[in-house]
Design an enzyme around this catalytic site. Structure first.
Site: not given
Length: 612
Positions: A406, A438
């Site tokens: 991400h 995350v």
């Protein structure tokens, strides 16, 4: 034999053989009630590996479950008995699963904050949405207390029957919610139960009694304030461990979940199994939350999204939800659809005690001409830092991230929000920005525009509560202002507001008996950042800056002068002592390790911060 709360549970089944081909009727005897439901005949793919459970009785070779899965995986779907739900029966309003027993009970905040709460729950059978509460446990147990009539809704997902490749056909149970008002704020104890006491099955349709304490009303600075924060929860054994940590922390006044709750991802029953797990930790401590990318659940046939989230969660919104069905393409965390999920539980703010909390939606429009941006700007301008000195922002996708997963500049919704809103966070003195997404833990120092900047917000990623996608322990994009990282353990965080200027942040991995990252957050941004942006002219700011520079310069000169005096004094004093000792023949060489004051571990003024 089925999986209930991760423990093997024995129930009595009676199988009818006179069912249509491919179907079987199961009679289940539980709690002295006989229940009927339909389910598919078991097949080889539905057999479960029962050997991993400590069975003490002979068990069948298969069991019904929401989904065929191996019991050796970390993913555990929290189910009730019987565990299979026939969606056709639910959609036709038949009373399936025995009764209208309340489940998936959650507590959240309502307005006015402090004196109000909302309780959410679900039933499979028809039941009036009745909530009873009292300040006395004995009164409620005796059938007394105050009754509140709530609301009920439900929703369906057409799924593959309508050509939707992303979702499974699903009909939700009856989703109820009721709001209690007129409570005594600031830690008052209350007890409640939900369910229809006069329902078809009598008292069995009422939940067990639960309890909670009210939170502080706005602007009341009754320190300390304890807040639990977690993200990307899911419903695995690790999620259960995080849930237990929250449940065992009796100091928490409320909890915040920064998105990605059930990881249903278009499979509706996972919302219900997550609700049963979440009841364990969020039915007695209020939960406030926001949507993540796993809440999008885009339906290609209807071009609708966030359906499960919008129907299940009733946050203390600032105005009624506005939602339009005009997606131009599939919305995901990488590609940004033309989403217009405005207000409601999408984005909102509230004051709790000395803190102003802002909840944003990464996955709806955040351009400078968007409703979300206009609302955020207006909200920040209205904050009175004398009344609520602490200012926190919560979102799902982090603006800063050192992890391999991400990466912010690779995801359009994250980039859009950072480009448009980060400057507002700095301008109005936001203290901390919390995010998830995350699957790891990371804490940044005060950061603005990808630089370490004094008086900028701290950024904290807390996406490690236990979801099925596992942890991301790879950090190739290490940023210099990343102060601590850990992706070895699942966990959650706790924020304690000590006073108007100090807060303690703790990250606590599950089952590790305490915090592994402890950091003192100082609120240096008083009112100057906001006041200057609103009232000072450019000339006034230049004069103010010149005054500050002059004052700092004078202070530095004075400190240098005093330091010189101290150094000279110590030099001459030490020289004099050594000369006297030499004259007496008493000079000795001391080992610094013999002196406790030279051992950093014995010196409380020496603080060592270790990052993973």
């Amino acid at each position: 034999y089925s999986l209930v709360n991760s423990k093997p549970t024995l129930v009595l089944y009676e199988v009818d053989s006179d069912c249509p081909v491919g179907m079987t009727r199961i009679h289940m005897l539980r709690n002295d009630q006989k229940c009927h439901y339909h389910g598919p005949c078991p097949s080889t793919s539905q057999k479960l590996a029962l050997a991993s459970f400590p069975a003490t009785v002979n068990v069948p070779a298969y069991s019904f479950t929401h989904q065929c899965l191996s019991l050796n995986t970390s993913e555990v779907y929290w189910t009730r008995d019987p565990v299979f739900v026939d969606q056709a029966s639910v959609c036709s309003n038949e009373t399936t699963l025995c009764d209208a027993q309340p489940e998936q009970i959650r507590l959240t905040l309502a307005r006015p904050v402090g004196s109000s709460v909302t309780v959410e729950w679900a039933t499979y059978g028809p039941a009036d949405p009745i909530l009873r509460f009292s300040s006395s446990a004995s009164v409620l147990s005796a059938g007394g207390g105050t009754s509140v009539m709530g609301n009920t809704t439900s929703y369906t997902v057409c799924g593959q029957d309508c050509g939707d490749e992303h979702n499974t056909p699903y009909c939700s149970p009856r989703l109820h919610w009721a709001t209690i008002t007129g409570l005594t704020p600031g830690g008052a104890q209350y007890y409640y139960s939900v369910g229809d006491i006069n329902g078809e099955f009598g008292t069995t349709s009422v939940s067990e009694m639960k309890e909670f304490k009210t939170v502080s009303p706005p602007s009341i600075k009754d320190y300390p304030q304890h807040i639990g924060i977690l993200g990307d929860m899911g419903q695995t054994v690790h999620s259960e461990a995080t849930c237990e940590e929250i449940q065992n922390d009796t100091s928490l006044e409320y909890t915040i979940l920064v998105g990605d709750m059930s990881y249903a991802d278009g499979y509706g029953p996972r919302w219900d199994s997550w609700g049963r797990l979440a009841e364990k930790c969020f039915s007695e401590v209020p939960l406030v939350l926001l949507p993540g990318n796993h809440e999008i659940e885009y339906e290609s046939d209807s071009q609708e999204a966030f359906k499960g989230y919008r129907n299940r969660f009733h946050m203390p919104s600032i105005q009624e939800e506005q939602y339009s069905y005009n997606y131009i393409k599939e919305s995901s965390y990488r590609e940004f659809g033309n989403s217009h999920f405005e207000y409601g539980a999408s984005y909102y703010s509230l004051d709790i005690g000395p803190a102003h909390l802002i909840f944003l939606n990464t996955y709806t429009d955040s351009h400078k001409d968007s409703l979300q941006y206009a609302w955020l700007l207006s909200d920040l301008q209205s904050v009175d830092r004398n009344q609520t000195p602490w200012l926190f922002v919560f979102m799902h996708a982090p603006m800063y991230n050192s992890n391999v997963k991400h990466v912010p500049w690779e995801e359009e919704p994250t980039t859009q929000m950072k480009d448009n809103m980060e400057e507002l966070f700095y301008q109005y003195g936001v203290n901390v920005v919390f995010a998830g997404h995350v699957h790891a833990y990371e804490r940044f120092l005060t950061t603005f525009d990808t630089k370490l900047v004094k008086d900028a917000p701290y950024y904290i990623t807390i996406g490690d509560a236990g979801n099925r996608e596992k942890l991301y322990n790879d950090w190739p994009n290490l940023l210099p202002f990343s102060n601590y990282r850990n992706a070895l353990f699942y966990g959650s965080g706790r924020l304690t507001l000590m006073n108007d200027s100090m807060a303690l942040w703790e990250w606590e991995p599950n089952s590790k008996n305490g915090s592994w990252d402890t950091y003192w957050i100082t609120r240096q941004q008083t009112l100057t950042s906001q006041d200057n942006s609103n009232t000072n002219t450019q000339d006034d700011k230049s004069e103010d800056d010149s005054g500050v520079v002059l004052g700092v310069s004078i202070a530095i000169v004075i400190l240098v002068f005093l330091s010189c005096l101290i150094v000279c004094y110590r030099f001459f004093t030490r020289h004099s002592r050594k000369k006297d000792a030499a004259d007496d023949g008493l000079v000795r060489m001391a080992n610094p390790s013999d002196n406790p004051s030279h051992n950093p571990s014995n010196n409380p003024s020496v603080v060592e911060e270790i990052g993973v």
